[in-house]
Every structure is written in structure tokens, then in C-alpha cells.
Design a protein around this motif. Structure first.
Motif, mmCIF file in Angstrom:
data_model
loop_
_atom_site.group_PDB
_atom_site.id
_atom_site.type_symbol
_atom_site.label_atom_id
_atom_site.label_comp_id
_atom_site.label_asym_id
_atom_site.label_seq_id
_atom_site.Cartn_x
_atom_site.Cartn_y
_atom_site.Cartn_z
ATOM 1 N N PHE A 189 35.496 36.544 52.178
ATOM 2 C CA PHE A 189 36.170 37.008 50.958
ATOM 3 C C PHE A 189 35.756 38.438 50.614
ATOM 4 O O PHE A 189 36.596 39.275 50.290
ATOM 5 N N LEU A 190 34.482 38.724 50.701
ATOM 6 C CA LEU A 190 34.009 40.073 50.401
ATOM 7 C C LEU A 190 34.551 41.078 51.417
ATOM 8 O O LEU A 190 34.898 42.209 51.063
ATOM 9 N N GLU A 191 34.655 40.660 52.642
ATOM 10 C CA GLU A 191 35.204 41.535 53.678
ATOM 11 C C GLU A 191 36.665 41.872 53.392
ATOM 12 O O GLU A 191 37.129 42.979 53.672
ATOM 13 N N SER A 192 37.392 40.927 52.791
ATOM 14 C CA SER A 192 38.807 41.154 52.485
ATOM 15 C C SER A 192 39.014 42.151 51.352
ATOM 16 O O SER A 192 40.103 42.701 51.198
ATOM 17 N N LYS A 193 37.983 42.347 50.534
ATOM 18 C CA LYS A 193 38.035 43.277 49.393
ATOM 19 C C LYS A 193 39.212 42.981 48.457
ATOM 20 O O LYS A 193 39.859 43.879 47.941
ATOM 21 N N ARG A 194 39.440 41.690 48.209
ATOM 22 C CA ARG A 194 40.550 41.287 47.352
ATOM 23 C C ARG A 194 40.173 41.274 45.871
ATOM 24 O O ARG A 194 41.058 41.249 45.019
ATOM 25 N N ALA A 195 38.896 41.257 45.570
ATOM 26 C CA ALA A 195 38.472 41.298 44.162
ATOM 27 C C ALA A 195 38.600 42.712 43.625
ATOM 28 O O ALA A 195 38.608 43.690 44.385
ATOM 29 N N VAL A 196 38.700 42.832 42.304
ATOM 30 C CA VAL A 196 38.750 44.164 41.703
ATOM 31 C C VAL A 196 37.418 44.869 41.962
ATOM 32 O O VAL A 196 36.394 44.226 42.228
ATOM 33 N N LYS A 197 37.427 46.178 41.883
ATOM 34 C CA LYS A 197 36.277 46.987 42.278
ATOM 35 C C LYS A 197 34.981 46.554 41.598
ATOM 36 O O LYS A 197 33.947 46.384 42.255
ATOM 37 N N PHE A 198 34.997 46.385 40.278
ATOM 38 C CA PHE A 198 33.770 46.060 39.557
ATOM 39 C C PHE A 198 33.198 44.731 40.024
ATOM 40 O O PHE A 198 31.992 44.612 40.281
ATOM 41 N N VAL A 199 34.051 43.718 40.125
ATOM 42 C CA VAL A 199 33.592 42.385 40.529
ATOM 43 C C VAL A 199 33.063 42.422 41.956
ATOM 44 O O VAL A 199 31.993 41.856 42.252
ATOM 45 N N GLN A 200 33.787 43.070 42.853
ATOM 46 C CA GLN A 200 33.362 43.166 44.247
ATOM 47 C C GLN A 200 31.987 43.825 44.367
ATOM 48 O O GLN A 200 31.067 43.283 44.994
ATOM 49 N N ASN A 201 31.852 44.981 43.745
ATOM 50 C CA ASN A 201 30.606 45.741 43.889
ATOM 51 C C ASN A 201 29.435 45.091 43.166
ATOM 52 O O ASN A 201 28.301 45.111 43.646
ATOM 53 N N LYS A 202 29.715 44.500 42.008
ATOM 54 C CA LYS A 202 28.637 43.835 41.265
ATOM 55 C C LYS A 202 28.190 42.570 41.998
ATOM 56 O O LYS A 202 26.994 42.256 42.018
ATOM 57 N N ALA A 203 29.118 41.854 42.613
ATOM 58 C CA ALA A 203 28.747 40.662 43.377
ATOM 59 C C ALA A 203 27.841 41.045 44.546
ATOM 60 O O ALA A 203 26.815 40.393 44.798
ATOM 61 N N ILE A 204 28.200 42.104 45.236
ATOM 62 C CA ILE A 204 27.372 42.571 46.354
ATOM 63 C C ILE A 204 25.992 42.990 45.860
ATOM 64 O O ILE A 204 24.972 42.681 46.479
ATOM 65 N N SER A 205 25.959 43.680 44.735
ATOM 66 C CA SER A 205 24.686 44.110 44.156
ATOM 67 C C SER A 205 23.806 42.911 43.820
ATOM 68 O O SER A 205 22.595 42.914 44.104
ATOM 69 N N LYS A 206 24.404 41.876 43.235
ATOM 70 C CA LYS A 206 23.639 40.683 42.873
ATOM 71 C C LYS A 206 23.135 39.944 44.115
ATOM 72 O O LYS A 206 22.012 39.432 44.127
ATOM 73 N N ILE A 207 23.951 39.893 45.147
ATOM 74 C CA ILE A 207 23.524 39.244 46.387
ATOM 75 C C ILE A 207 22.344 40.000 46.986
ATOM 76 O O ILE A 207 21.356 39.410 47.434
ATOM 77 N N ARG A 208 22.441 41.314 46.967
ATOM 78 C CA ARG A 208 21.378 42.145 47.550
ATOM 79 C C ARG A 208 20.078 42.059 46.739
ATOM 80 O O ARG A 208 19.001 42.332 47.269
ATOM 81 N N ASP A 209 20.180 41.681 45.478
ATOM 82 C CA ASP A 209 18.989 41.527 44.644
ATOM 83 C C ASP A 209 18.274 40.197 44.886
ATOM 84 O O ASP A 209 17.146 40.012 44.430
ATOM 85 N N SER A 210 18.944 39.288 45.579
ATOM 86 C CA SER A 210 18.412 37.932 45.732
ATOM 87 C C SER A 210 17.321 37.857 46.797
ATOM 88 O O SER A 210 17.431 38.459 47.875
ATOM 89 N N PHE A 211 16.290 37.073 46.511
ATOM 90 C CA PHE A 211 15.232 36.817 47.482
ATOM 91 C C PHE A 211 15.683 35.785 48.524
ATOM 92 O O PHE A 211 14.995 35.556 49.521
#
Length: 226
Positions: A189-211
Motif C-alpha cells: 500500500f505504501l509503495e502504491s502511494k495512494r494515500a494523501v501526502k500527509f498520511v503517507q509521510n506521517k505513517a512512514i515516519s511513525k513506522i521508522r520511529d518504531s523499535f
């Protein structure tokens, strides 16, 4: 003396001015008395036991109109303590339309014996009008992931057009949690970039923050930012 009057007196006795000022900076509205969450949970359990039978508790909660932040939290805790699915759902359905901030929303997670009631609450929240009722859909989904298939959930995320901050933050948070539970389909889903910019980028940021995410995945996700 009604339930609100009884509870407000006890809330004031538990309040701390310094904590109230600190919390108010994080949660602008409504006014905060300054009661810590563990104390609110303990008060809810103690006071709920004193309400008596479920029917009486339901009547009291229907009349309970919160004003202060802690009153909303307390009412939510009371609803979660109800044992009867029908009574709990009726009150929860009304309550999620009145939630005044993200903190009340994120602490409200009613459990039902019959999953159909959780499904109905998700359906209501998904089409709700209020910002925090809409956020509740994403937050509550994280507690009830089996209620919606991953494919359907990501279609909802792709179609999300609500531009309000706390709705979009809720969507990003839920996507990040899905990555932990359903890595492959979330990655697609993230690869498809179908989410709006804010949601896409914030989701990636949150994933990258995860241990709970590998360093390799964190690096790979960067190429999916918009």
C-alpha cells in the motif's frame, strides 16, 4: 445530588494545579482540572460499583453531561465498565459524537462480547461528522483489526479525504500499526502511494520511529515518501 455533582466534587479533590497547567498545553480544550489517569480509572471503578444495577447505571450515564476534560474521560471509563452489550453500545454510540479531544478519543475502547457491536461502532465512526468521531474509527480499528479485512482498510485509507489534522494522524497511526501486524500488504500500500501526502509521510515516519521495525525496512521505506 446527581452523578455529575458527586463526581465533580471528587475530581476537584484529586486535581493538581501544576499538572492541570501542563496538560492544558497539550490539550487546549476543554478545561482541565489536573487529575492523573490512574486516579480517574480508580475513581471510575469505585464509583461504578456504587451505582448499583446496570439499568440504574445506564440512566445515570445518559443524564451525565461532561464539561471538564476529566469528566469526559470518566464517562468513557464508566461506559466501558458496563457489562451488557446493548446498553454499552447505546451509550458508546452517543459518546463518540461528543468527544472533545484526541486524549478522550484514544482512551475510549469499549469491549463487547458480541463482535457485531464493535463492527457497528466502527461503521458509525467511519461515516461520522465530528473530527474526533472520525479519528475514533482509526484508533478503535487498531483494537479490532479482525473487523475489517486489510484490503478494505487500505481502500478506506486511500479514499480518506478528511483534511482535519487528528483524522489524518489517526489514519497514519493505524497504517503504522498495520505494518507491524501485516507487513507485506502494508508495504504494498505504501509503495502504491495512494494515500494523501500527509498520511503517507506521517505513517512512514511513525513506522521508522518504531523499535519493532528492522533497520533495513526503515531505510527501504524512505523511497515511498511523497
Amino acid at each position: 445530588m446527581d452523578l455529575r455533582e458527586k463526581m465533580l466534587g471528587q475530581l476537584r479533590a484529586l486535581s493538581e494545579e501544576k499538572f492541570a497547567k501542563f496538560s492544558q498545553r497539550l490539550i487546549p480544550a476543554p478545561q482541565i482540572l489536573g487529575v492523573h489517569t490512574p486516579a480517574l480509572r480508580a475513581l471510575a471503578r469505585k464509583s461504578f460499583a456504587a451505582l448499583g444495577e446496570a439499568d440504574e447505571a445506564q440512566r445515570e450515564l445518559q443524564k451525565y453531561k461532561p464539561v471538564f476534560h476529566e469528566e469526559f474521560v470518566l464517562k468513557g471509563f464508566f461506559i466501558m465498565l458496563l457489562k451488557q452489550d446493548e446498553a454499552k453500545f447505546a451509550l458508546a454510540s452517543s459518546f463518540i459524537k461528543t468527544m472533545p479531544n484526541w486524549a478522550v478519543c484514544d482512551m475510549f475502547a469499549p469491549k463487547f462480547r458480541d463482535a457485531a457491536f464493535a463492527d457497528a461502532l466502527l461503521k458509525q465512526a467511519k461515516s461520522g461528522a465530528d473530527e474526533f468521531e472520525r479519528r475514533f474509527f482509526y484508533v478503535y480499528f487498531m483494537q479490532n483489526m479482525s473487523a475489517i479485512s486489510p484490503e478494505e482498510f487500505f481502500e478506506i485509507c486511500a479514499a480518506e479525504s478528511d483534511e482535519r489534522y487528528y483524522v489524518q494522524m489517526g489514519a497514519a497511526w493505524a497504517i503504522a500499526e498495520m505494518f507491524i501486524k501485516q507487513r507485506e500488504i502494508t508495504l504494498a500500500f505504501l509503495e502504491s502511494k495512494r494515500a494523501v501526502k500527509f498520511v503517507q509521510n506521517k505513517a512512514i515516519s511513525k513506522i521508522r520511529d518504531s523499535f519493532r521495525v528492522s533497520k533495513a525496512d526503515k531505510e527501504a521505506l524512505l523511497k515511498y515518501k511523497i
